[in-house]
Design a protein around this motif. Structure first.
Motif, mmCIF file in Angstrom:
data_model
loop_
_atom_site.group_PDB
_atom_site.id
_atom_site.type_symbol
_atom_site.label_atom_id
_atom_site.label_comp_id
_atom_site.label_asym_id
_atom_site.label_seq_id
_atom_site.Cartn_x
_atom_site.Cartn_y
_atom_site.Cartn_z
ATOM 1 N N GLU A 191 0.815 -1.211 0.000
ATOM 2 C CA GLU A 191 0.000 0.000 0.000
ATOM 3 C C GLU A 191 0.854 1.269 0.000
ATOM 4 O O GLU A 191 0.342 2.367 0.222
ATOM 5 C CB GLU A 191 -0.941 -0.023 1.200
ATOM 6 C CG GLU A 191 -1.940 -1.183 1.122
ATOM 7 C CD GLU A 191 -2.834 -1.298 2.340
ATOM 8 O OE1 GLU A 191 -2.592 -0.540 3.325
ATOM 9 O OE2 GLU A 191 -3.759 -2.126 2.326
ATOM 10 N N ASN A 192 2.160 1.105 -0.234
ATOM 11 C CA ASN A 192 3.098 2.238 -0.343
ATOM 12 C C ASN A 192 3.101 3.125 0.903
ATOM 13 O O ASN A 192 3.212 4.360 0.817
ATOM 14 C CB ASN A 192 2.800 3.069 -1.598
ATOM 15 C CG ASN A 192 3.176 2.325 -2.858
ATOM 16 O OD1 ASN A 192 4.261 1.757 -2.962
ATOM 17 N ND2 ASN A 192 2.265 2.305 -3.834
ATOM 18 N N VAL A 193 3.001 2.514 2.063
ATOM 19 C CA VAL A 193 3.189 3.253 3.320
ATOM 20 C C VAL A 193 4.635 3.741 3.360
ATOM 21 O O VAL A 193 5.558 2.996 3.016
ATOM 22 C CB VAL A 193 2.893 2.333 4.527
ATOM 23 C CG1 VAL A 193 3.308 2.990 5.829
ATOM 24 C CG2 VAL A 193 1.422 1.949 4.533
ATOM 25 N N ARG A 198 7.348 2.137 8.664
ATOM 26 C CA ARG A 198 7.385 0.671 8.723
ATOM 27 C C ARG A 198 8.374 0.245 9.814
ATOM 28 O O ARG A 198 9.475 -0.216 9.540
ATOM 29 C CB ARG A 198 7.801 0.086 7.370
ATOM 30 C CG ARG A 198 6.957 0.544 6.188
ATOM 31 C CD ARG A 198 7.487 -0.068 4.902
ATOM 32 N NE ARG A 198 6.993 0.602 3.704
ATOM 33 C CZ ARG A 198 7.385 0.317 2.472
ATOM 34 N NH1 ARG A 198 8.304 -0.644 2.282
ATOM 35 N NH2 ARG A 198 6.905 0.975 1.434
ATOM 36 N N GLN A 199 7.996 0.414 11.028
ATOM 37 C CA GLN A 199 8.860 0.125 12.174
ATOM 38 C C GLN A 199 8.632 -1.324 12.601
ATOM 39 O O GLN A 199 7.572 -1.668 13.127
ATOM 40 C CB GLN A 199 8.554 1.092 13.317
ATOM 41 C CG GLN A 199 8.775 2.551 12.957
ATOM 42 C CD GLN A 199 10.241 2.913 12.802
ATOM 43 O OE1 GLN A 199 11.118 2.286 13.395
ATOM 44 N NE2 GLN A 199 10.519 3.936 12.002
ATOM 45 N N MET A 200 9.645 -2.179 12.404
ATOM 46 C CA MET A 200 9.459 -3.619 12.579
ATOM 47 C C MET A 200 10.204 -4.200 13.778
ATOM 48 O O MET A 200 10.332 -5.414 13.909
ATOM 49 C CB MET A 200 9.882 -4.350 11.301
ATOM 50 C CG MET A 200 9.126 -3.929 10.048
ATOM 51 S SD MET A 200 7.322 -3.894 10.242
ATOM 52 C CE MET A 200 6.968 -5.598 10.648
ATOM 53 N N VAL A 201 10.681 -3.341 14.663
ATOM 54 C CA VAL A 201 11.343 -3.827 15.879
ATOM 55 C C VAL A 201 10.310 -3.943 16.991
ATOM 56 O O VAL A 201 9.493 -3.047 17.181
ATOM 57 C CB VAL A 201 12.488 -2.892 16.301
ATOM 58 C CG1 VAL A 201 13.013 -3.270 17.675
ATOM 59 C CG2 VAL A 201 13.608 -2.940 15.271
ATOM 60 N N GLY A 287 14.242 -6.799 -5.136
ATOM 61 C CA GLY A 287 13.085 -6.249 -4.452
ATOM 62 C C GLY A 287 11.794 -6.999 -4.713
ATOM 63 O O GLY A 287 11.680 -7.795 -5.639
ATOM 64 N N ARG A 288 10.819 -6.699 -3.874
ATOM 65 C CA ARG A 288 9.548 -7.424 -3.897
ATOM 66 C C ARG A 288 8.396 -6.501 -4.296
ATOM 67 O O ARG A 288 8.141 -5.478 -3.655
ATOM 68 C CB ARG A 288 9.268 -8.010 -2.513
ATOM 69 C CG ARG A 288 7.962 -8.787 -2.386
ATOM 70 C CD ARG A 288 7.660 -9.111 -0.939
ATOM 71 N NE ARG A 288 8.655 -9.977 -0.354
ATOM 72 C CZ ARG A 288 8.515 -11.304 -0.190
ATOM 73 N NH1 ARG A 288 7.409 -11.886 -0.570
ATOM 74 N NH2 ARG A 288 9.475 -12.006 0.367
ATOM 75 N N ASN A 289 7.708 -6.846 -5.353
ATOM 76 C CA ASN A 289 6.405 -6.285 -5.707
ATOM 77 C C ASN A 289 6.405 -4.754 -5.729
ATOM 78 O O ASN A 289 7.298 -4.139 -6.310
ATOM 79 C CB ASN A 289 5.331 -6.833 -4.761
ATOM 80 C CG ASN A 289 5.329 -8.354 -4.687
ATOM 81 O OD1 ASN A 289 6.145 -9.023 -5.311
ATOM 82 N ND2 ASN A 289 4.399 -8.903 -3.938
ATOM 83 N N GLN A 290 5.413 -4.130 -5.099
ATOM 84 C CA GLN A 290 5.241 -2.680 -5.195
ATOM 85 C C GLN A 290 6.465 -1.911 -4.705
ATOM 86 O O GLN A 290 6.785 -0.838 -5.239
ATOM 87 C CB GLN A 290 4.001 -2.250 -4.388
ATOM 88 C CG GLN A 290 2.674 -2.588 -5.024
ATOM 89 C CD GLN A 290 2.237 -4.025 -4.793
ATOM 90 O OE1 GLN A 290 2.936 -4.807 -4.139
ATOM 91 N NE2 GLN A 290 1.074 -4.377 -5.327
ATOM 92 N N ASP A 291 7.157 -2.428 -3.701
ATOM 93 C CA ASP A 291 8.330 -1.723 -3.196
ATOM 94 C C ASP A 291 9.397 -1.600 -4.279
ATOM 95 O O ASP A 291 10.026 -0.551 -4.439
ATOM 96 C CB ASP A 291 8.896 -2.460 -1.979
ATOM 97 C CG ASP A 291 9.045 -1.557 -0.776
ATOM 98 O OD1 ASP A 291 8.280 -0.575 -0.678
ATOM 99 O OD2 ASP A 291 9.913 -1.819 0.061
ATOM 100 N N ALA A 292 9.619 -2.665 -5.009
ATOM 101 C CA ALA A 292 10.621 -2.629 -6.074
ATOM 102 C C ALA A 292 10.142 -1.813 -7.269
ATOM 103 O O ALA A 292 10.945 -1.137 -7.923
ATOM 104 C CB ALA A 292 10.963 -4.047 -6.514
ATOM 105 N N TRP A 293 8.849 -1.867 -7.553
ATOM 106 C CA TRP A 293 8.346 -1.047 -8.654
ATOM 107 C C TRP A 293 8.533 0.436 -8.331
ATOM 108 O O TRP A 293 8.792 1.258 -9.207
ATOM 109 C CB TRP A 293 6.867 -1.349 -8.908
ATOM 110 C CG TRP A 293 6.588 -2.813 -9.168
ATOM 111 C CD1 TRP A 293 7.485 -3.758 -9.600
ATOM 112 C CD2 TRP A 293 5.346 -3.496 -9.000
ATOM 113 N NE1 TRP A 293 6.876 -4.981 -9.703
ATOM 114 C CE2 TRP A 293 5.562 -4.856 -9.349
ATOM 115 C CE3 TRP A 293 4.073 -3.107 -8.583
ATOM 116 C CZ2 TRP A 293 4.539 -5.812 -9.291
ATOM 117 C CZ3 TRP A 293 3.059 -4.046 -8.531
ATOM 118 C CH2 TRP A 293 3.288 -5.382 -8.888
#
Length: 457
Positions: A191-193, A198-201, A287-293
């Protein structure tokens, strides 16, 4: 031994004939020309031979004190950077440390007999930094060695980089909290946040850090060191350019322990290395999907030569995170040690969510013993745990074309080539020349939806 001597002499000849230098501040920038079956630009790399050295002992490093050693390394790096460039010396002995963050124009040099022993306490890799997890950008625990937006950086010497694994081994498991974190990151990336959100800790997401990550860097040299154990991917050039990885020995048999993962990076030489790991030896990503695009940067112009693989899933893997595209990859004169456990020599994997494209992939002069599966594998419906974990936000198939294997020898194999492609977008132009094997356990060719396949023995 003859193999090693021949490789070394070859590298020396190339450097002596093709080296040139100019000045960036006080750093000499040299270039090496690399032969490839496609147009390959010269690769730039830094030369620190005439710059000042900074021994970490002079900055308070203590082999019995991790905090003191970590601070000493950081201080030495800052001092070298502030003076326009220099070499940070890790002397013989075992030195406990937490994270190491690079600055531009710095060479981290491990003398013979030196070991940097990296903590497995996740708290030592905070605060979170801008990193990635399996092709998606996020803020996560710092890689053990991390360079962000740096130029002219190197890790050299005959010493060892070693990760303590006490906690990371526990994190190899993927409990429910981890799987929910994967879904969360996938959704945010789809969703292009913004990346900073995107804090993953925390919350037991347990996203293990890479051992070495060069993130958005330029002119990178990694030479001579031994790397033992890793929480996650071992060497990860991400959105970086002009990279040489030479004479490195990797031993890492943990979960996701790929040897090198070039991702959305360009102009790379990997040579004279030994890979002994629990996953792919070389895993080319973009890269993966929308992030790489969004980032729209292919992995391009990669040469791998004169390497020895002692264990791994694949000798050369491409994907499945390849949404930015992968083109111009050449592997030559590599060997798989007899008795190694290996699935494929070349495996290209993607799925309906990836998009991107794969083209101009070459393998030449490759020798291997028994292979659990086959020499060449191409599959376009590889989703692993993601198939039912998250939905497809946008369907994009991956064009795959121009795959060339020449003078490849293997022992006992299940198949020579297995290509399982989508009927909407067949794989195009695959050529196998002088591909030989000792014995065959199944069907030689297993193909669905391939145009222009040729085999010449």
């Amino acid at each position: 031994m003859k193999y090693s001597i021949r490789v070394l002499l070859s590298s020396l000849v190339i450097i002596s004939f093709y080296s040139c230098s100019n000045q960036t501040g006080s750093i000499k920038i040299k270039q090496i020309e690399v032969d490839a079956p496609f147009e390959m630009p010269p690769i730039s790399y830094p030369d620190f031979s005439e710059l000042e050295q900074f021994n970490i002992q002079e900055f308070g490093a203590d082999p019995n004190d991790q905090e003191a050693t970590s601070k000493a390394i950081a201080s030495a790096i800052s001092q070298a950077n502030s003076q326009g460039g220099g070499t940070v010396i890790i002397p013989a002995g075992e030195w406990p440390t937490g994270k190491i963050h690079f600055k531009s124009n710095v060479n981290l040099h491990l003398e013979k007999g030196a070991t940097l022993l990296f903590s497995s306490n996740p708290e030592d890799y905070l605060p979170a930094v801008q990193s990635t997890w399996e092709g998606m950008e996020c803020f996560n625990y710092s890689p053990l060695i991390y360079a962000f937006e740096c130029e002219n950086v190197a890790i050299t010497g005959e010493g060892e980089l070693k990760a303590k694994m006490d906690v990371w081994e526990v994190w190899f498991e993927r409990p429910e909290a981890h799987m929910q974190a994967l879904k969360k990151l996938y959704t945010m990336a789809s969703e292009n946040v913004p990346v900073q959100d995107r804090q993953m800790v925390g919350n037991k997401a347990n996203f293990r850090p890479q051992f070495i990550q060069f993130n958005r860097c330029k002119n990178v040299l990694l030479e001579g060191v031994t790397i033992t154990n890793s929480p996650f991917w071992v060497i990860h050039p991400f959105l970086s350019k002009d990279i040489i990885i030479r004479g490195v020995k990797v031993f890492a048999h943990g979960h996701n322990n790929d040897g090198v993962d070039p991702e959305m990076s360009q102009n790379i030489l990997i040579e004279d290395c030994i890979f002994d790991q629990g996953d792919d030896a070389i895993a080319v990503k973009s890269g993966r999907n929308q992030d790489a695009w969004r980032l729209n940067t292919p992995t391009k112009n990669l040469v791998i030569r004169d390497c020895l693989i002692k264990n791994g899933h694949q000798l050369l893997a491409i994907g499945s995170e390849l949404s930015g595209g992968v083109e111009n990859v050449y592997m030559e004169n590599c060997a798989v040690q007899e008795g190694a456990k290996l699935n494929h020599l070349l495996f290209i994997k993607t799925n309906e969510r990836r998009g991107g494209q794969v083209s101009n992939i070459y393998m030449k002069n490759i020798n291997s013993g028994k292979i659990d599966l086959g020499i060449l594998g191409i599959e376009t419906d590889v989703l692993y745990q993601w198939r039912d974990l998250v939905p497809t936000y946008e369907r994009r198939l991956t064009p795959i074309k121009n795959i060339y294997l020449d003078n490849v020898k293997a022992g006992n194999i299940e198949f020579v080539s297995r290509i399982l492609a989508d009927p909407e977008l067949p794989v195009e132009n695959v050529q196998l020349t002088n591909v030989k094997y000792d014995s065959l356990r199944g069907d030689k060719l297993i193909h669905e939806n391939v145009n222009g396949f040729k085999i010449q023995e």
